[in-house]
Design a protein around this motif. Structure first.
Motif, PDB file in Angstrom:
ATOM      1  N   LEU A   1     -10.544 -52.810 -66.027  1.00 35.67           N
ATOM      2  CA  LEU A   1     -10.877 -51.644 -66.842  1.00 35.67           C
ATOM      3  C   LEU A   1     -11.147 -50.420 -65.963  1.00 35.67           C
ATOM      4  O   LEU A   1     -10.714 -49.305 -66.273  1.00 35.67           O
ATOM      5  N   LEU A   2     -11.857 -50.631 -64.886  1.00 37.58           N
ATOM      6  CA  LEU A   2     -12.155 -49.540 -63.966  1.00 37.58           C
ATOM      7  C   LEU A   2     -10.888 -49.019 -63.292  1.00 37.58           C
ATOM      8  O   LEU A   2     -10.711 -47.806 -63.117  1.00 37.58           O
ATOM      9  N   GLN A   3     -10.003 -49.929 -62.941  1.00 36.67           N
ATOM     10  CA  GLN A   3      -8.746 -49.557 -62.292  1.00 36.67           C
ATOM     11  C   GLN A   3      -7.871 -48.729 -63.226  1.00 36.67           C
ATOM     12  O   GLN A   3      -7.227 -47.750 -62.805  1.00 36.67           O
ATOM     13  N   GLU A   4      -7.877 -49.090 -64.502  1.00 36.54           N
ATOM     14  CA  GLU A   4      -6.986 -48.445 -65.473  1.00 36.54           C
ATOM     15  C   GLU A   4      -7.582 -47.179 -66.089  1.00 36.54           C
ATOM     16  O   GLU A   4      -6.854 -46.384 -66.677  1.00 36.54           O
ATOM     17  N   ASN A   5      -8.877 -46.956 -65.943  1.00 34.23           N
ATOM     18  CA  ASN A   5      -9.523 -45.876 -66.698  1.00 34.23           C
ATOM     19  C   ASN A   5      -9.053 -44.504 -66.226  1.00 34.23           C
ATOM     20  O   ASN A   5      -8.706 -44.293 -65.060  1.00 34.23           O
ATOM     21  N   THR A   6      -9.038 -43.555 -67.159  1.00 30.25           N
ATOM     22  CA  THR A   6      -8.558 -42.189 -66.887  1.00 30.25           C
ATOM     23  C   THR A   6      -9.698 -41.165 -66.946  1.00 30.25           C
ATOM     24  O   THR A   6      -9.451 -39.976 -67.133  1.00 30.25           O
ATOM     25  N   HIS A   7     -10.936 -41.634 -66.779  1.00 25.87           N
ATOM     26  CA  HIS A   7     -12.096 -40.737 -66.869  1.00 25.87           C
ATOM     27  C   HIS A   7     -12.621 -40.295 -65.494  1.00 25.87           C
ATOM     28  O   HIS A   7     -13.655 -39.629 -65.415  1.00 25.87           O
ATOM     29  N   ASN A   8     -11.925 -40.682 -64.433  1.00 20.34           N
ATOM     30  CA  ASN A   8     -12.315 -40.299 -63.062  1.00 20.34           C
ATOM     31  C   ASN A   8     -13.734 -40.761 -62.708  1.00 20.34           C
ATOM     32  O   ASN A   8     -14.506 -40.024 -62.104  1.00 20.34           O
ATOM     33  N   THR A   9     -14.043 -41.987 -63.062  1.00 16.24           N
ATOM     34  CA  THR A   9     -15.389 -42.503 -62.799  1.00 16.24           C
ATOM     35  C   THR A   9     -15.494 -43.258 -61.476  1.00 16.24           C
ATOM     36  O   THR A   9     -16.600 -43.558 -61.029  1.00 16.24           O
ATOM     37  N   VAL A  10     -14.352 -43.572 -60.857  1.00 18.95           N
ATOM     38  CA  VAL A  10     -14.330 -44.488 -59.717  1.00 18.95           C
ATOM     39  C   VAL A  10     -14.087 -43.744 -58.407  1.00 18.95           C
ATOM     40  O   VAL A  10     -13.097 -43.028 -58.271  1.00 18.95           O
TER      41      VAL A  10
END
Length: 465
Positions: free
Chosen positions: A29-38
């Motif tokens: 989920l973190l890898q795929e997310n588009t919210h620039n959280t990582v």
């Protein structure tokens, strides 16, 4: 929402899920997310720890409540062997040589760190846009800011990418993004959780704190991280909070600040929603008292005077010699100047310049010492208030989150968005954001070392407003 930590713990114990599958799901989920959280994924370490938890369970060994629970870490905390960038160009390749005390306590309890989270560079901002990794996008509306500086931490929790996250709060940096993303966020009493291993912004108000989706999860994490630390002389001994202790409300009187609600800065909807919440509380028989307090512009100017002075001092060590991305120039002085000017964000430079000015000869007596005196007056005012009321209730922010880009155009407006959070920071009080009452939630504040009564009242409000 019931405790996610307890729910997942039971699933692991009953072998309904494996820790490896849980961690991998969150990493995906973190890898795929588009919210620039990582900022960086800790996949290898996390999966190795997950295998150990699964092995213990298969062997019939007991596991602790936090064992195998995946969590996020704001990228201003040392975690040995990981990149710790503070979302800055200066530290983009810096690796932690040790682990922060608060994070180590979670590791010792078996929790699994899976991500270093995006934030405003060095905590300088209220929107998580001042970052080399791109602006963090709001969990509810990606066109809006996530809040800051712990924006990535708040969004990861809100989107269920992590079970909980550890943020840092100097003037509202946990509470405001928690409000913007409709989750819980706690700034504990100053010193309750050790600051050792947290990159210092303003040392007199920096606090370590959790973000989560339930009050019970906040309680669990707070208990694990709290305690005196020989490595942090400002840390304090605190009493563990029992689950049963926060189940029954004992609050008889609450207060709110008239000038916060009567201010021209507050949006009409936030004001109306807050007053509606007050009426619902009154209807339960709790007494409500309107309190007088310092004007919000005085709070903001006092906070930023002291915070900028402290960050100018704290960041003076970052010149490319011992830490950071060094840029060579013609001589040593030019090397320092170019390294800092090229690697610090505009907001960080603004705060360093402001801090050096208020500390400089001719200004320190007039500005900095006056700020210290006002901070003492603010604390004294709170001491008086808490003789009259059990809790102070307030909006988290005067308005809804702005669109991405707006804060960068108007830094002054960004500073003013902290008007309702910085006063509690200056007085070093415990404050919890709850996702109810206004568009960005409500703050529950108590006297020092009274986190228990805050959590009690939060549980009460969950059923009341």
């Amino acid at each position: 929402m019931d405790s996610q930590i307890k729910h997942i713990h039971q699933q692991l114990v009953d072998q309904q899920i494996t820790c490896t599958a849980l961690v991998q799901e969150k990493l995906n989920l973190l890898q795929e997310n588009t919210h620039n959280t990582v900022n960086s994924l800790l996949d290898k370490t996390a999966l190795a720890l997950a295998v150990k938890v699964d092995t213990k369970i298969k062997n019939g060994e007991k596991i602790g409540l936090l064992e195998g629970i995946p969590f996020g870490v704001k990228d201003v905390y040392m975690l040995q062997g990981t990149n710790t960038t503070a979302s800055s160009n200066l530290l983009k390749n810096y690796k932690s040589p040790f682990t922060a005390t608060a994070i180590q306590k979670l590791l010792d309890a078996g929790a699994i760190p899976i991500v270093k989270e995006n934030c405003d560079s060095f905590g300088h901002g209220s929107s998580s846009e001042n970052t080399i990794f791109g602006a963090v996008k709001n969990a509810l509306n990606p066109a809006l800011v996530a809040g800051g500086s712990s924006g990535g931490s708040a969004v990861n929790v809100a989107k269920n990418f992590t079970i909980f996250s550890i943020g840092g709060d100097t003037g509202g940096s946990i509470r405001q993004p928690a409000g913007y993303n409709k989750i819980y966020g706690l700034k504990p009493t100053y010193g309750r959780i050790s600051r050792y291993g947290l990159m210092a912004y303003a040392s007199s108000t920096d606090c370590v704190g959790p973000l989560a989706k339930s009050i019970e999860d906040i309680r669990i994490i707070l208990n694990v991280m709290s305690g005196k630390d020989a490595k942090d002389q400002t840390s304090i001994t605190s009493k563990e909070i029992d689950e049963k202790a926060i189940s029954n409300n004992t609050v008889k009187t609450i207060g709110y600040f008239k000038n916060f609600i009567e201010s021209d800065a507050i949006d009409a909807d936030v004001k109306a929603d807050f007053l509606t919440s007050i009426e619902k509380i009154k209807a339960t028989g709790i007494k409500v008292k309107a309190l007088d307090f310092f004007k919000s512009d005085i709070l903001v100017s006092t906070y930023y005077t002291l915070a900028m002075a402290e960050t100018a001092s704290n960041l003076s060590r970052l010149d490319g010699t011992n830490y950071g991305n060094r840029i060579e120039a013609e001589n040593l002085i030019e090397t320092y100047a170019v390294t800092r000017s090229e690697n610090f964000s505009e907001e960080t430079k603004r705060r360093i310049v402001g801090g050096n000015q208020v500390l400089s000869q001719g200004f320190s007596d007039e500005i900095y010492l006056k700020g210290l005196a006002l901070r003492d007056q603010i604390s004294t005012n709170f001491d008086k208030d808490f003789k009259e009321v059990d809790i102070i209730l307030s909006p988290v922010t005067p308005s809804a989150p702005p669109k991405i880009g707006e804060s960068l155009k108007d830094p002054h407006a960004m500073y003013l968005s902290d008007a309702y959070t910085v006063g509690f920071s200056l007085a070093q009080l415990p404050t919890l954001t709850i996702p109810q009452g206004t568009v960005t939630g409500l703050q529950i504040t108590a006297a020092k070392n009274n986190e228990e009564i805050i959590l009690k009242f939060a549980n009460f409000l969950k059923e009341t407003i």
